[in-house]
Design an enzyme around this catalytic site. Sequence first.
Site, mmCIF file in Angstrom:
data_model
loop_
_atom_site.group_PDB
_atom_site.id
_atom_site.type_symbol
_atom_site.label_atom_id
_atom_site.label_comp_id
_atom_site.label_asym_id
_atom_site.label_seq_id
_atom_site.Cartn_x
_atom_site.Cartn_y
_atom_site.Cartn_z
ATOM 1 N N LYS A 19 0.774 -1.177 0.019
ATOM 2 C CA LYS A 19 -0.010 -0.150 -0.134
ATOM 3 C C LYS A 19 0.770 1.238 -0.111
ATOM 4 C CE LYS A 19 -2.999 2.500 3.014
ATOM 5 N NZ LYS A 19 -4.218 2.943 2.196
ATOM 6 N N ILE A 435 -21.883 12.804 1.659
ATOM 7 C CA ILE A 435 -22.113 11.479 2.086
ATOM 8 C C ILE A 435 -21.489 11.117 3.554
ATOM 9 C CG2 ILE A 435 -22.216 8.975 1.574
ATOM 10 C CD1 ILE A 435 -23.821 10.656 -0.294
ATOM 11 N N SER A 437 -17.905 11.578 5.174
ATOM 12 C CA SER A 437 -16.659 11.961 5.524
ATOM 13 C C SER A 437 -16.197 12.962 4.697
ATOM 14 C CB SER A 437 -15.788 10.732 5.335
ATOM 15 O OG SER A 437 -15.922 10.093 4.089
ATOM 16 N N CYS A 520 -7.342 -0.581 2.094
ATOM 17 C CA CYS A 520 -7.247 -1.744 2.842
ATOM 18 C C CYS A 520 -8.601 -1.483 3.904
ATOM 19 C CB CYS A 520 -5.874 -2.193 3.653
ATOM 20 S SG CYS A 520 -4.715 -2.642 2.558
ATOM 21 N N ASP A 603 -25.644 4.472 6.863
ATOM 22 C CA ASP A 603 -25.157 3.751 5.722
ATOM 23 C C ASP A 603 -25.303 2.272 5.606
ATOM 24 O OD1 ASP A 603 -24.435 6.189 4.855
ATOM 25 O OD2 ASP A 603 -22.275 5.983 6.117
ATOM 26 N N GLU A 609 -23.566 -6.404 -1.390
ATOM 27 C CA GLU A 609 -22.500 -7.467 -1.304
ATOM 28 C C GLU A 609 -22.576 -8.611 -0.534
ATOM 29 O OE1 GLU A 609 -19.224 -4.988 0.171
ATOM 30 O OE2 GLU A 609 -18.643 -6.540 1.510
ATOM 31 N N HIS A 698 -13.958 8.142 -6.206
ATOM 32 C CA HIS A 698 -12.817 6.951 -6.485
ATOM 33 C C HIS A 698 -11.795 7.501 -7.323
ATOM 34 C CE1 HIS A 698 -16.384 4.851 -5.282
ATOM 35 N NE2 HIS A 698 -15.583 4.303 -4.301
#
Length: 756
Positions: A19, A435, A437, A520, A603, A609, A698
Amino acid sequence: MVTTHNLGFPRIGGQRELKFALEDYWAGRQTEQELAITAADLRRRHWQQQAKLDFAPVGEFSLYDQVLDMSVTLGNLPARVADKEGSELDAYFRAARGRGANDSPCCATAAGEMTKWFDTNYHYIVPEFSADTRFELNPERLLNQLAEARAQGVQAKPVIIGPVTYLWLGKTSDGSNRLDLLERLLPAYAQLLDILADAGADWVQIDEPALVTELDANWRYAFNLAYHQLKSNRPKLLLASYFGELRGNLQLACELPVAGIHLDAVSAPDEVNRIADWLPSHKVLSLGVINGRNIWKSDLTKILDWLEPVHDKLGDRLWLAPSCSLLHVPVDVTPETELDVEIRNWLAFAVQKLDELQVLAQALNEGRKAVQQPLAANQQAIESRRRSARVINPAVRAAVAEITTEMGNRQNPYPQRIALQQQKLRLPAFPTTTIGSFPQTPEIRQARLRFRKGELAAKDYLAQMQSEIARCIREQERLGLDVLVHGEPERNDMVEYFGEQLDGYAFTRFGWVQSYGSRCVKPPILFGDIHRPKAMTVAWTRYAQSLTDKPVKGMLTGPVTILNWSFVRDDQPRKDSCLQLALAIREEVQDLEKAGVDIIQIDEAALREGLPLRQSDWDTYLDWTINSFRIAANGVQDTTQIHTHMCYSEFNDIIKAIAHMDADVITIETSRSDMELLDAFKNFEYPNDIGPGVYDIHSPNVPGQQQIIKLMKLAAERIPAARLWVNPDCGLKTRKWEEVTPALEAMVAAAQVLRA
Ligand code: GLN
Ligand code: ZN
């Protein structure tokens, strides 16, 4: 002798080395060369950690995503990415992350679409196809890793994604049928297998997890066609399925002309014996006996009890492995010295899971006596967890037993509620919001870290977080947003934050699991009955509200998402844990309401998923999850506005359940889909308010005002304008202020144009 192997190893590194190297490289702080060295070091270490296995996986290591790697191997990067200047690695990252017009005026590129890898929280880059897609083999990456492994004395088993699953994972942009590409695709695979054999691979693991989904006749035919055409004894193919039962595809899988198949025996225990009986006698059967999706120690004695007879039947044809790639679990439990010792003794991460595998193999090969000691230690740990008083809380069990249907219902239907809310809130048309943050700056992360290490006093931490909240509120007021948020600076993660305040949860320091690219997550461990000792968010929200006259949204994570993003108990159904979480969140919702918070967002980013892989299993899942959400959300007055938020979601097939949640406002991710996702809401005549995301958070790209207006107009073609909100796709915590400020300026300006 039983053969042991592994399907894949976590690649990010025990200390998230990959990362940090990636992020340094992207920021220009590291060269391509330096990144390559970190990656090679990680591979070397991971192979060492797998040294006891008969075969270690090779080629599943990826700098970003194994599906994107497969696209590269097959020469199938989208033209918009491949045509630009720069190195191959640049093209690779362009495909993954896109490229903003700001940092490269010549080369702005849209990122590839990301979606969930089966029912996990890993996201892959969706392969893009069209009727004229051509494949051209580019085996270099794989060959290099294979050579590297062999030079280190590793018994290497290259891992690739099989042709049918590769097509299954992708999408066409021109309405053509991606299965039509199979015949064009197979020669590339044939060539790849040849090359791998020449490079010394005896076995190749070819992943076909699509086999655990519902396949129609065309897809089943594709499997037959593909494997009859690829039929080869050199290299031998181990066809791997995982994440579920084969059910109707069991016979198909057994009959494909490959040298062996891998079955996820953790998700499909009932198929083990059927396969062992069915499978032609020249094929090996690899059984995934250790759960690759959770962090609990396996009950080795129990496994041996059913495994020994299978071994008697199969002899040397039996291989053992984890159920799936270990990508989905953290690397090593050893450094978790801060974990309660009792709980730590219940856990097994990747390294420990491979140890368990070794014990099982040795027990089969030499008899249980040979591993008496590790078996006894394992048994002791299993018993200690089973008996622990920390796991059961009678008060929680009683509260769950008393849940009624009414607790999930609002007082009145949406039309009445929204009128009352509107009277109270007086929001303009096309209300703007975010949304939750805001950017998590290095200073914020530093402060949290120092606070947890005890280097920062509680009052100084509080002061710093409050000043961050104040900054967020100021900035949102300046931007002219209508519904504000406090910005979530105090949250490391939307699930861990809540888990830390709930009884029944434990935390790791290094238990990171890759979510996508360099991102992560560190799923908390839900080990016992869930209880909320005190309010979790009220003080922060109240503070934020004290700074402004605009409404501030309270921000919670829903029970289903907390569940789906945790490592959960394997000693009770998920449904039971979910209801316990729902009660805890319900109390928090009611406390926020009491504190005067008029808008509360819950949320449920991970609702979708958790859907079972087969559609025939969906209704059951949606029943208990939506019920849990309703219990959590709906214990409020009509004047309190409930929002929910979901990311990466397609809604077509679950729209009825979404509507049944009955949230007053739902915000969703849509910017990358040109609002097509809204068709589901339109066709269903979804009744409540919707905020379709207009800013793809993103990607570092900053959207322009015109683009946002265009998207909102597309939205208004589908949903009555009076019910539309304007907001980003998701939270802004991974972005920088420099990106966020102009993006939100454009968003607010666009809303003003729309109102006019
Ligand atoms: N409220 C969260 C945030 O803004 C939502 C994140 C998510 O949906 N993944 O960060
Ligand atoms: Zn989101």
